[in-house]
Design a protein around this motif. Structure first.
Motif, PDB file in Angstrom:
ATOM      1  N   VAL A 149     -55.726  77.683  64.791  1.00 26.74           N
ATOM      2  CA  VAL A 149     -57.020  77.025  64.603  1.00 26.74           C
ATOM      3  C   VAL A 149     -57.980  77.947  63.854  1.00 26.74           C
ATOM      4  O   VAL A 149     -58.789  77.477  63.051  1.00 26.74           O
ATOM      5  CB  VAL A 149     -57.616  76.542  65.949  1.00 26.74           C
ATOM      6  N   LEU A 150     -57.875  79.252  64.074  1.00 26.10           N
ATOM      7  CA  LEU A 150     -58.735  80.196  63.361  1.00 26.10           C
ATOM      8  C   LEU A 150     -58.408  80.216  61.870  1.00 26.10           C
ATOM      9  O   LEU A 150     -59.314  80.314  61.038  1.00 26.10           O
ATOM     10  CB  LEU A 150     -58.600  81.602  63.955  1.00 26.10           C
ATOM     11  N   ILE A 151     -57.131  80.096  61.532  1.00 23.56           N
ATOM     12  CA  ILE A 151     -56.736  80.040  60.130  1.00 23.56           C
ATOM     13  C   ILE A 151     -57.292  78.768  59.495  1.00 23.56           C
ATOM     14  O   ILE A 151     -57.841  78.812  58.387  1.00 23.56           O
ATOM     15  CB  ILE A 151     -55.198  80.102  59.981  1.00 23.56           C
ATOM     16  N   SER A 152     -57.186  77.655  60.191  1.00 22.49           N
ATOM     17  CA  SER A 152     -57.741  76.395  59.677  1.00 22.49           C
ATOM     18  C   SER A 152     -59.242  76.504  59.456  1.00 22.49           C
ATOM     19  O   SER A 152     -59.765  76.023  58.452  1.00 22.49           O
ATOM     20  CB  SER A 152     -57.446  75.242  60.645  1.00 22.49           C
ATOM     21  N   GLN A 153     -59.935  77.150  60.383  1.00 19.50           N
ATOM     22  CA  GLN A 153     -61.381  77.333  60.237  1.00 19.50           C
ATOM     23  C   GLN A 153     -61.695  78.232  59.040  1.00 19.50           C
ATOM     24  O   GLN A 153     -62.646  77.971  58.298  1.00 19.50           O
ATOM     25  CB  GLN A 153     -61.979  77.919  61.514  1.00 19.50           C
ATOM     26  N   ALA A 154     -60.893  79.273  58.842  1.00 22.32           N
ATOM     27  CA  ALA A 154     -61.103  80.177  57.700  1.00 22.32           C
ATOM     28  C   ALA A 154     -60.882  79.433  56.387  1.00 22.32           C
ATOM     29  O   ALA A 154     -61.670  79.583  55.444  1.00 22.32           O
ATOM     30  CB  ALA A 154     -60.172  81.380  57.792  1.00 22.32           C
ATOM     31  N   VAL A 155     -59.824  78.623  56.337  1.00 16.72           N
ATOM     32  CA  VAL A 155     -59.557  77.839  55.126  1.00 16.72           C
ATOM     33  C   VAL A 155     -60.713  76.888  54.847  1.00 16.72           C
ATOM     34  O   VAL A 155     -61.199  76.791  53.712  1.00 16.72           O
ATOM     35  CB  VAL A 155     -58.218  77.072  55.241  1.00 16.72           C
ATOM     36  N   ASN A 156     -61.202  76.209  55.875  1.00 19.86           N
ATOM     37  CA  ASN A 156     -62.326  75.290  55.704  1.00 19.86           C
ATOM     38  C   ASN A 156     -63.579  76.024  55.234  1.00 19.86           C
ATOM     39  O   ASN A 156     -64.306  75.532  54.366  1.00 19.86           O
ATOM     40  CB  ASN A 156     -62.614  74.534  57.003  1.00 19.86           C
ATOM     41  N   LEU A 157     -63.842  77.188  55.797  1.00 13.21           N
ATOM     42  CA  LEU A 157     -65.009  77.987  55.406  1.00 13.21           C
ATOM     43  C   LEU A 157     -64.900  78.405  53.941  1.00 13.21           C
ATOM     44  O   LEU A 157     -65.854  78.257  53.169  1.00 13.21           O
ATOM     45  CB  LEU A 157     -65.135  79.216  56.302  1.00 13.21           C
ATOM     46  N   LEU A 158     -63.744  78.921  53.555  1.00  9.21           N
ATOM     47  CA  LEU A 158     -63.550  79.365  52.171  1.00  9.21           C
ATOM     48  C   LEU A 158     -63.608  78.193  51.199  1.00  9.21           C
ATOM     49  O   LEU A 158     -64.206  78.312  50.119  1.00  9.21           O
ATOM     50  CB  LEU A 158     -62.225  80.120  52.049  1.00  9.21           C
ATOM     51  N   ASN A 159     -63.018  77.068  51.577  1.00 13.20           N
ATOM     52  CA  ASN A 159     -63.126  75.868  50.738  1.00 13.20           C
ATOM     53  C   ASN A 159     -64.576  75.422  50.606  1.00 13.20           C
ATOM     54  O   ASN A 159     -65.014  75.013  49.521  1.00 13.20           O
ATOM     55  CB  ASN A 159     -62.291  74.716  51.298  1.00 13.20           C
ATOM     56  N   GLY A 160     -65.324  75.534  51.698  1.00 12.69           N
ATOM     57  CA  GLY A 160     -66.734  75.171  51.677  1.00 12.69           C
ATOM     58  C   GLY A 160     -67.561  76.072  50.769  1.00 12.69           C
ATOM     59  O   GLY A 160     -68.632  75.683  50.307  1.00 12.69           O
ATOM     60  N   MET A 161     -67.054  77.268  50.499  1.00 15.23           N
ATOM     61  CA  MET A 161     -67.717  78.198  49.581  1.00 15.23           C
ATOM     62  C   MET A 161     -67.283  77.943  48.139  1.00 15.23           C
ATOM     63  O   MET A 161     -67.701  78.667  47.237  1.00 15.23           O
ATOM     64  CB  MET A 161     -67.383  79.638  49.980  1.00 15.23           C
ATOM     65  N   GLY A 162     -66.443  76.921  47.951  1.00 18.67           N
ATOM     66  CA  GLY A 162     -66.005  76.575  46.609  1.00 18.67           C
ATOM     67  C   GLY A 162     -64.758  77.306  46.145  1.00 18.67           C
ATOM     68  O   GLY A 162     -64.417  77.279  44.964  1.00 18.67           O
ATOM     69  N   LEU A 163     -64.074  77.963  47.079  1.00 19.46           N
ATOM     70  CA  LEU A 163     -62.863  78.695  46.726  1.00 19.46           C
ATOM     71  C   LEU A 163     -61.629  77.857  47.024  1.00 19.46           C
ATOM     72  O   LEU A 163     -61.623  77.042  47.945  1.00 19.46           O
ATOM     73  CB  LEU A 163     -62.789  80.005  47.516  1.00 19.46           C
ATOM     74  N   ASN A 164     -60.595  78.075  46.244  1.00 20.58           N
ATOM     75  CA  ASN A 164     -59.293  77.463  46.502  1.00 20.58           C
ATOM     76  C   ASN A 164     -58.497  78.469  47.331  1.00 20.58           C
ATOM     77  O   ASN A 164     -58.521  79.663  47.048  1.00 20.58           O
ATOM     78  CB  ASN A 164     -58.552  77.177  45.198  1.00 20.58           C
ATOM     79  N   VAL A 165     -57.791  77.983  48.337  1.00 17.47           N
ATOM     80  CA  VAL A 165     -57.083  78.878  49.250  1.00 17.47           C
ATOM     81  C   VAL A 165     -55.592  78.575  49.222  1.00 17.47           C
ATOM     82  O   VAL A 165     -55.186  77.424  49.347  1.00 17.47           O
ATOM     83  CB  VAL A 165     -57.601  78.711  50.696  1.00 17.47           C
ATOM     84  N   ARG A 166     -54.812  79.633  49.050  1.00 14.32           N
ATOM     85  CA  ARG A 166     -53.366  79.550  49.246  1.00 14.32           C
ATOM     86  C   ARG A 166     -53.086  80.210  50.584  1.00 14.32           C
ATOM     87  O   ARG A 166     -53.209  81.421  50.728  1.00 14.32           O
ATOM     88  CB  ARG A 166     -52.603  80.277  48.145  1.00 14.32           C
ATOM     89  N   ASP A 167     -52.744  79.401  51.556  1.00 12.43           N
ATOM     90  CA  ASP A 167     -52.478  79.921  52.893  1.00 12.43           C
ATOM     91  C   ASP A 167     -51.020  80.353  52.972  1.00 12.43           C
ATOM     92  O   ASP A 167     -50.130  79.536  53.139  1.00 12.43           O
ATOM     93  CB  ASP A 167     -52.800  78.877  53.955  1.00 12.43           C
ATOM     94  N   LEU A 168     -50.797  81.641  52.818  1.00  9.60           N
ATOM     95  CA  LEU A 168     -49.457  82.215  52.894  1.00  9.60           C
ATOM     96  C   LEU A 168     -49.246  82.906  54.235  1.00  9.60           C
ATOM     97  O   LEU A 168     -48.295  83.668  54.399  1.00  9.60           O
ATOM     98  CB  LEU A 168     -49.251  83.205  51.739  1.00  9.60           C
ATOM     99  N   SER A 169     -50.120  82.624  55.196  1.00 11.18           N
ATOM    100  CA  SER A 169     -50.046  83.305  56.495  1.00 11.18           C
ATOM    101  C   SER A 169     -49.007  82.689  57.414  1.00 11.18           C
ATOM    102  O   SER A 169     -48.558  83.329  58.349  1.00 11.18           O
ATOM    103  CB  SER A 169     -51.402  83.277  57.193  1.00 11.18           C
ATOM    104  N   LYS A 170     -48.624  81.460  57.147  1.00  7.30           N
ATOM    105  CA  LYS A 170     -47.652  80.794  58.011  1.00  7.30           C
ATOM    106  C   LYS A 170     -46.250  81.178  57.567  1.00  7.30           C
ATOM    107  O   LYS A 170     -45.795  80.814  56.499  1.00  7.30           O
ATOM    108  CB  LYS A 170     -47.843  79.285  57.939  1.00  7.30           C
ATOM    109  N   VAL A 171     -45.583  81.918  58.410  1.00  6.91           N
ATOM    110  CA  VAL A 171     -44.240  82.386  58.102  1.00  6.91           C
ATOM    111  C   VAL A 171     -43.269  81.704  59.051  1.00  6.91           C
ATOM    112  O   VAL A 171     -43.456  81.731  60.261  1.00  6.91           O
ATOM    113  CB  VAL A 171     -44.155  83.920  58.265  1.00  6.91           C
ATOM    114  N   ASP A 172     -42.255  81.072  58.502  1.00  5.86           N
ATOM    115  CA  ASP A 172     -41.260  80.397  59.329  1.00  5.86           C
ATOM    116  C   ASP A 172     -40.097  81.308  59.708  1.00  5.86           C
ATOM    117  O   ASP A 172     -39.137  80.877  60.309  1.00  5.86           O
ATOM    118  CB  ASP A 172     -40.716  79.171  58.588  1.00  5.86           C
ATOM    119  N   ILE A 173     -40.198  82.569  59.336  1.00 11.80           N
ATOM    120  CA  ILE A 173     -39.134  83.527  59.618  1.00 11.80           C
ATOM    121  C   ILE A 173     -39.327  84.072  61.023  1.00 11.80           C
ATOM    122  O   ILE A 173     -40.401  84.547  61.378  1.00 11.80           O
ATOM    123  CB  ILE A 173     -39.165  84.674  58.586  1.00 11.80           C
ATOM    124  N   GLU A 174     -38.293  83.992  61.831  1.00 13.01           N
ATOM    125  CA  GLU A 174     -38.349  84.551  63.177  1.00 13.01           C
ATOM    126  C   GLU A 174     -38.218  86.069  63.085  1.00 13.01           C
ATOM    127  O   GLU A 174     -37.302  86.585  62.462  1.00 13.01           O
ATOM    128  CB  GLU A 174     -37.206  83.989  64.025  1.00 13.01           C
TER     129      GLU A 174
END
Length: 86
Positions: free
Chosen positions: A26-51
């Motif tokens: 949820v914190l990552i989602s909030q960060a993405v929303n905040l950055l988008n709200g500042m007019g920035l495009n975000v590539r969220d590469l924080s989600k890793v599916d590797i165990e």
């Protein structure tokens, strides 16, 4: 000295050491929303599916993500989700 960010610039979110827990997504989602709200495009590469026991992927995976993001001419800033081990 890097240039300041401008509206429309792209930034990357990376997890270079400890992974982002499911509870903290949820914190990552909030960060993405905040950055988008500042007019920035975000590539969220924080989600890793590797165990991996306690890191956000293997050393090679994390190093490749940083290197590819750093050398991508579209990405103007790297933002790391958290510090920690690794």
């Amino acid at each position: 000295i890097p240039s300041k960010l401008s509206v429309g610039d792209t930034v990357a979110l990376l997890s270079s050491s400890s992974p982002v827990s499911k509870d903290n997504q949820v914190l990552i989602s909030q960060a993405v929303n905040l950055l988008n709200g500042m007019g920035l495009n975000v590539r969220d590469l924080s989600k890793v599916d590797i165990e991996h026991p306690y890191l956000a992927g293997s050393d090679a995976h994390r190093a490749r993500a940083i290197q590819e993001s750093y050398t991508d001419p579209e990405i103007k800033a790297l933002l790391f989700t958290r510090g920690g081990y690794g």
